[in-house]
Design a protein around this motif. Structure first.
Motif, short mmCIF file in Angstrom:
data_model
loop_
_atom_site.label_atom_id
_atom_site.label_comp_id
_atom_site.label_asym_id
_atom_site.label_seq_id
_atom_site.Cartn_x
_atom_site.Cartn_y
_atom_site.Cartn_z
N LEU A 54 -6.54 -2.20 11.43
CA LEU A 54 -7.81 -2.19 10.69
C LEU A 54 -8.24 -0.76 10.37
N ILE A 55 -8.16 0.11 11.37
CA ILE A 55 -8.55 1.51 11.18
C ILE A 55 -7.64 2.19 10.15
N GLU A 56 -6.33 1.95 10.27
CA GLU A 56 -5.39 2.58 9.36
C GLU A 56 -5.53 2.02 7.94
N ASN A 57 -5.79 0.72 7.81
CA ASN A 57 -6.03 0.14 6.49
C ASN A 57 -7.26 0.76 5.85
N TRP A 58 -8.30 0.89 6.64
CA TRP A 58 -9.55 1.50 6.14
C TRP A 58 -9.30 2.93 5.69
N GLU B 215 -9.37 5.84 -2.60
CA GLU B 215 -10.38 4.84 -3.00
C GLU B 215 -10.44 4.63 -4.50
N ILE B 216 -10.35 5.72 -5.27
CA ILE B 216 -10.45 5.61 -6.72
C ILE B 216 -9.33 4.73 -7.27
N PHE B 217 -8.13 4.96 -6.77
CA PHE B 217 -6.98 4.19 -7.25
C PHE B 217 -7.16 2.70 -6.96
N TRP B 218 -7.48 2.36 -5.73
CA TRP B 218 -7.58 0.94 -5.35
C TRP B 218 -8.78 0.27 -5.98
N ASP B 219 -9.88 1.00 -6.12
CA ASP B 219 -11.12 0.40 -6.62
C ASP B 219 -11.06 0.11 -8.11
N ASN B 220 -10.27 0.89 -8.84
CA ASN B 220 -10.26 0.78 -10.30
C ASN B 220 -9.33 -0.29 -10.84
N HIS B 221 -8.50 -0.86 -9.99
CA HIS B 221 -7.40 -1.67 -10.51
C HIS B 221 -7.39 -3.11 -10.02
N ASP B 222 -6.64 -3.91 -10.76
CA ASP B 222 -6.45 -5.33 -10.44
C ASP B 222 -5.38 -5.44 -9.36
N LEU B 223 -5.76 -5.99 -8.22
CA LEU B 223 -4.82 -6.13 -7.09
C LEU B 223 -4.36 -7.58 -6.90
N SER B 224 -4.70 -8.44 -7.84
CA SER B 224 -4.49 -9.88 -7.63
C SER B 224 -3.02 -10.27 -7.50
N ASP B 225 -2.10 -9.46 -8.03
CA ASP B 225 -0.68 -9.80 -7.93
C ASP B 225 0.01 -9.17 -6.73
N ILE B 226 -0.76 -8.51 -5.87
CA ILE B 226 -0.22 -8.05 -4.61
C ILE B 226 -0.54 -9.12 -3.57
#
Length: 276
Positions: A90-94, A101-112
């Motif tokens: 959990l800590i490492e994922n966070w 954050e910018i990369f993950w927040d801006n994009h569609d992750l539905s196919d992961i």
């Protein structure tokens, strides 16, 4: 396990983790004991806390069967080890999400897939590269530089891109790239097939193995022995070539391999659907 049982288990897990994380001492004790058992003196030196404070925390953890005392040392129980493993993840994922954050927040992750998202901590050392208004090709040029130094590549390719194809064909013709595996959907395959040059140099190239899946994907993954890279789509459905995540450590390549294998499995699922 039914959905109700799963929810109940998750609730218990959340309650236990919340109990740990709401106390710095309890959390630090579990982390301190995660690798090897330790005695009170070792814990006192590592945590720089008085014995009374540490003993109080240990007693709390013993009460809920997360820590046990064996002779003069304290160690995690099986439950304690499992809980601490989840806490570390959990800590490492966070951390991994916060770092880029910018990369993950801006994009569609539905196919992961969910099980692969859960292991996002494996990308904690990945580097985020962003193009700028003054140079829109920073991310693309970095990508081309990476693939130019690899002899074998595996790609999940969600776009028809002449720029990418031309660079790949050059590497194949110069014999820098000796093996290429590409997962693409049927629509992209047909588009490549309709281009005589791309058809000859890619689809009919003995160095290239094309794997066709039925559904479109919103993931552009490239992996090799040397690196992995990931670009994604914006949430509005447009491909984003301005931001890329790259890494060359073994954990990141392990994550990339799991995503690659998942979509290889999608191909197998397609075959089974056709057979039935």
């Amino acid at each position: 396990m039914t959905n109700l049982e799963t929810k109940q288990e998750l609730t218990r897990e959340y309650r236990d983790i919340k109990y740990i994380l709401t106390s710095n001492m309890r959390a630090k004790l579990l982390l301190a004991l995660y690798e090897i058992p330790k005695n009170l003196d070792e814990l006192r030196k590592e945590l720089t806390k008085p014995s009374a404070t540490i003993l109080h925390g240990l007693k709390e953890l013993e009460t809920i069967n997360l820590v046990k005392k064996a002779q003069k040392c304290y160690e995690l129980t099986s439950n304690g080890y499992l809980l601490t493993t989840n806490m570390v993840k959990l800590i490492e994922n966070w951390y991994a999400l916060s770092k880029n954050e910018i990369f993950w927040d801006n994009h569609d992750l539905s196919d992961i897939p969910e099980e692969i998202i859960k292991n996002i901590y494996l990308l904690k050392d990945a580097k985020y590269i962003n193009s700028t208004t003054s140079d829109l090709s920073i991310a693309f040029n970095k990508y081309i530089n990476l693939i130019s130094n690899s002899t074998e590549l595996q790609m999940i390719l969600p776009i028809y891109s002449e720029n990418h194809f031309k660079h790949i064909i050059t590497l194949l013709n110069e014999d820098k790239l000796k093996k290429l595996e590409i997962i693409i959907n049927e629509e992209i395959y047909k588009s490549i097939e309709n281009n005589e040059i791309f058809k000859k140099e890619l689809l009919n190239n003995k160095k290239v193995n094309v794997i066709i899946i039925s559904k479109p994907v919103t993931i552009f993954l490239t992996q090799s022995k040397e690196f992995m890279s990931l670009t994604l789509f914006f949430k509005d459905g447009h491909y984003d070539d301005s931001q890329i995540l790259i890494a060359n450590d073994k954990n990141a390549k392990k994550w990339a391999l799991s995503l690659w294998k998942f979509y290889l499995g999608e191909k197998n699922n397609d075959n089974r659907s056709q057979d039935s």
